[in-house]
Design an enzyme around this catalytic site. Sequence first.
Site, PDB file in Angstrom:
ATOM      1  N   GLU A 125       0.799  -1.218   0.000  1.00 30.73           N
ATOM      2  CA  GLU A 125       0.000   0.000   0.000  1.00 30.73           C
ATOM      3  C   GLU A 125       0.839   1.280   0.000  1.00 30.73           C
ATOM      4  O   GLU A 125       0.423   2.279  -0.579  1.00 30.73           O
ATOM      5  CB  GLU A 125      -0.944   0.019   1.217  1.00 30.73           C
ATOM      6  CG  GLU A 125      -2.060  -1.013   1.168  1.00 30.73           C
ATOM      7  CD  GLU A 125      -3.035  -0.755   0.034  1.00 30.73           C
ATOM      8  OE1 GLU A 125      -3.251   0.412  -0.329  1.00 30.73           O
ATOM      9  OE2 GLU A 125      -3.582  -1.740  -0.506  1.00 30.73           O
ATOM     10  N   SER A 141     -49.963 -27.058  40.357  1.00 35.20           N
ATOM     11  CA  SER A 141     -49.711 -27.142  41.799  1.00 35.20           C
ATOM     12  C   SER A 141     -48.504 -26.353  42.259  1.00 35.20           C
ATOM     13  O   SER A 141     -48.232 -26.281  43.468  1.00 35.20           O
ATOM     14  CB  SER A 141     -49.550 -28.610  42.209  1.00 35.20           C
ATOM     15  OG  SER A 141     -50.771 -29.301  42.024  1.00 35.20           O
TER      16      SER A 141
END
Length: 844
Positions: A86, A479
Amino acid sequence: MSWFKKLLIFVVVAFFAGITTILVTYLLLKDELPDVATLKDVRLQTPMQVFTADGELISQFGEQRRIPLRLDEMPPLLVQAFLAIEDTRFYEHPGIDIIGIIRAATVVATSGELSQGASTITQQLARNFFLSREKKLIRKVKEIFLAIHIEQLLTKDEILELYLNKIELGHRSFGVGAAAQVYFGKTVHELTVDEMAIIAGLPKAPSILNPVRSASNARARRNVVLGRMLETQAIDRATYEAAIAAPVTSRLHGAQITASAPYIAEMVRQQMVERFGEEVAYTEGFKVYTTINSKEQALARRALQQNLYDYDERHGYRGPVANVWQAKLAEQQTEEPVFIETERPDEAEIINYLDRQQGIEDLVPAVVLQVNQQSALVMLKGGQQQTLNWDGLKWARSYISDERQGVAPKSAAAILQPGMHILVRQQNEQWQLSQIPQASSALVALNPQDGAIKALVGGYSFSQSQFNRAIQAKRQVGSNIKPFIYSAALEHNYTLASIMNDAPIHHWDSGAGIAWRPRNSPAVYDGPIRIREALAKSKNVVSIRLLRGIGIDASIAQLQKFGFNPADLPRNETLALGSASLTPLEVATGFAVFANGGFLVQPYVVDKVLDAQDQLVFKHQPLLACDDCVESSQHTDTSEPTSASEPTVTTAPRVISAQNAFLIADALKSSVWGGGDWRQGTGWNGTAWQLQNLKRRDISGKTGTTNDSKDTWFSGFTPQLAITTWVGFDDANRSLGRALWNANLGREQSAGVEAGARTALPAWQNFARDVLPAYPEQSVTPPVGISSVRIDTTTGLLSRSTDHTSTFEFFKLGTEPTQYVSGSVPQIQFGETTDKKDELEELF
C-alpha cells in the site's frame, strides 16, 4: 543562453503558478474541510460484546465487526505486508507521495481515465474518516490537504494504527483484528505469512478479493503482496516460496463464542438498546458482563435438551426427515434383512447431499447406508460413517399420537431403511437415532439472595425459535401455586399441623347449572390429613378448602406479595389448583422468597457495563435479602445507580415473615423426604421423592401439573439457588399425553401420564445433580419466633408418645396446639370455616 533563460523563466512562473493554484484551491476548499483534530479522540465503531460473569463470550452485536488493536499488538510482519503493497515510502513522505502522484497524472494524461489511485496510507485514512470513495478530482485534492494536516497532527505510528483498525476488509470486518477472525477464525498472532498477505491484499477491492468470495482472486492478489514483501526484504526467498505454495482455505467465522447462551444474549441486547439506544449500543464497544455462570449455563442447556429428548423418545419415532432414495424390504426371510433398492446414488452424491443439509443443536444429518438385524450403518455429514447399535435404536417404536405409541420394534429394519435421511446424536460415546423434539421447555436458576440469574434457557434451540419461554411464556402453573396458598393459610391461623379433610368436593354451581368436582391427582383421598402432608402430597381438595377458609381476596393479596401480577390471578377457586398463568422466571422469583427468608428480590442479568476503554459505565445495584444490610444510600432505583464507581447496598423489601418463609420451606422438604415410619406401615412419600438420590436435606421442592397435562412444572430451591423448570407444547391446547410401556426399555423408561414429577422434575434433577456440589449443603437454623413441639401424627395435637405415632413439628410461637391427644377418638380441629356437620359426614 537565451534558450536557457526562457526555460528558467518558464519553470519559475510554473512553480509560482502552481503554488498560487494550490493556495487558491486551499482557500476555496478550506471551509469544506473537516477538522482532522477529531482524530485525536477518534472512537472506532466497535460492536457490543456480552460476557458471562466468568469472562466467557456469549455474543457480539453490531453491523461492523472490529477488534481494535494497538500497533504494538500487531505482528510486525503483518504491518510490513500492508506497507509493502500500500505505501512503501510511508515513513519517508509528508503524507503525499509525489512519485505516486506523477505516475497517476501520467496515466490520466495518456489514457484520460483516473484509474491510478496514488493514495498513501495517510490519504486513505483521510478518505476513510472524512470523504467518499468516488473517483473525482476535487475529492482527490481534498484528500491531499487532509493528509498533510493529519501528518502534522499525528505521528506516523498513530496514523498507521488508526489505518489498520479502520480499513474495510470485507464481510463487515473493519481492521486487521476483525479480518483475521472473520476469514480464518484466528487472532492476528496466529496468522501464517500467506494469510497475512491475503489480508494485506484486501483494501484494493475487499468485496471481490476476499478468500470466501473467490479463492482464485485471493490467491492472485496474495501472490502480488508476497512479491512486494520479497522486494522490500520483509521476507526471504524461502519464506516467499513456502507462502506461494500454501493453499487458500477460508470460511466465514463468527465471533469466538465460548459460552452458549443465546436467550441471555437477546435479553441483554434488548436491555442495552432500551438504555443507550440502538446506534450507541451497537457501536461504542460496550463490554456487558452478565450474572450468568458459564458452567451452570452449559449444564442447564444440557439438562433441558436431554429431558426433551427423553420425553420425545418415550412418545415414539415420527420417521425420517426425507428419503434420498427408495428401498423396500425383500419378502424372503433371512437372518439379516435384505432390501431392494432403486436408483441408489454413489458415495460422492450422498456426501454432496449431506453437505447441503443443516443439523440443529447436537443433532447431525445422516443417511442410512445399510440396515442389519439390530444395527444400521449411516453416513454423517462430512462423509464419516458410523454404526447405530441396538441400544441407540430400540427406543424407536412408531409415534401414533401423544397418547399412543406403536409396538416395540424387534429389528432395525422395523425402524430404518437404506436411503433414509435421519438425524443422529452422540450420547455416552455412542451414536443413536434421534429427532427434533416437538415439546418445549424452559429452565431458570437464580440466586435467591440478590436475584442474580445464574442460568437461563428459553427453549430447545434459539435457532429454531427465538421465543424465550423463560420470560415470555405465561403458562398455567398447576400445583406450583400451592406453596403460596399455604403461605396465606399460615397467616390466617392455620399451622402445618392443622388437620384438613382430604375428601372429594361436590360443589353445585347454580349459575352454570352443573356441579364442580375437583379431584386429586391421582384420585386418592386420605381423609383427615395434616397440612404438611397435604402440601407434600399435593392434595388438590385440601388446597381448595384452604382457599375457602382464608378467602379469595386474602389469598390474592398474599400472592401479590411474591411479585405476581393480580391480573394473572383468577378470582375463583380454580386459583388453588394453579389456573394462574405465570412465566418460569416469575415462578422462580416467587419461590426465592421462601429460600431467602421472606424477601422479594428483583431478578437481573446485566451486572456491569464497561466502555471500549474498560471504564465502568453501569453497575447494577441488587436488592439484597437481609435484615441487617447497611444501607449506604436511600437510592431505590436499581436500574440507575447513583454512581458507577460507588455501589450502594439496598435491602430487598420483606414481603412475608421469616417464620412464614421457614415453615413453607421446611414443609416443602417433605415433598422430597416424605414422612411417617415405613417399618410401622405409616411411611409416605411426597411428589418429589425422586430427589432423595441427591442425598441433600436442604432441598425444598414442588411439582406442578395442569388439567390434561398441558403444562408441567417443578420448582425447587436451596438457600443458595432457586430453580424452576417447565415443559409443555408451545400450542397451549396440546396435551403432553402419556407414554405406554416399551418392552425394549424395561426399567430404563418412565411410562404413564406425563406430569410434573415425570416430565419437568428430571430436568431439574439432572441440572441440580451437576450444579449443587458447588453449593455446600446448608442446615437452615429456625429463625427467632419458631418453636418445635411433639405432636400426634393423626390429629396434630400435642403428644406424650415417643413412638411412630408422634413427630416433631415447627410452629410460629403462639400457634402451637394447646390440647394433648387423648383416648381412642381424635379431637379433630378442622381448618375450614364451612358447615362442620357436612364435613363430619364426609369424614366419618
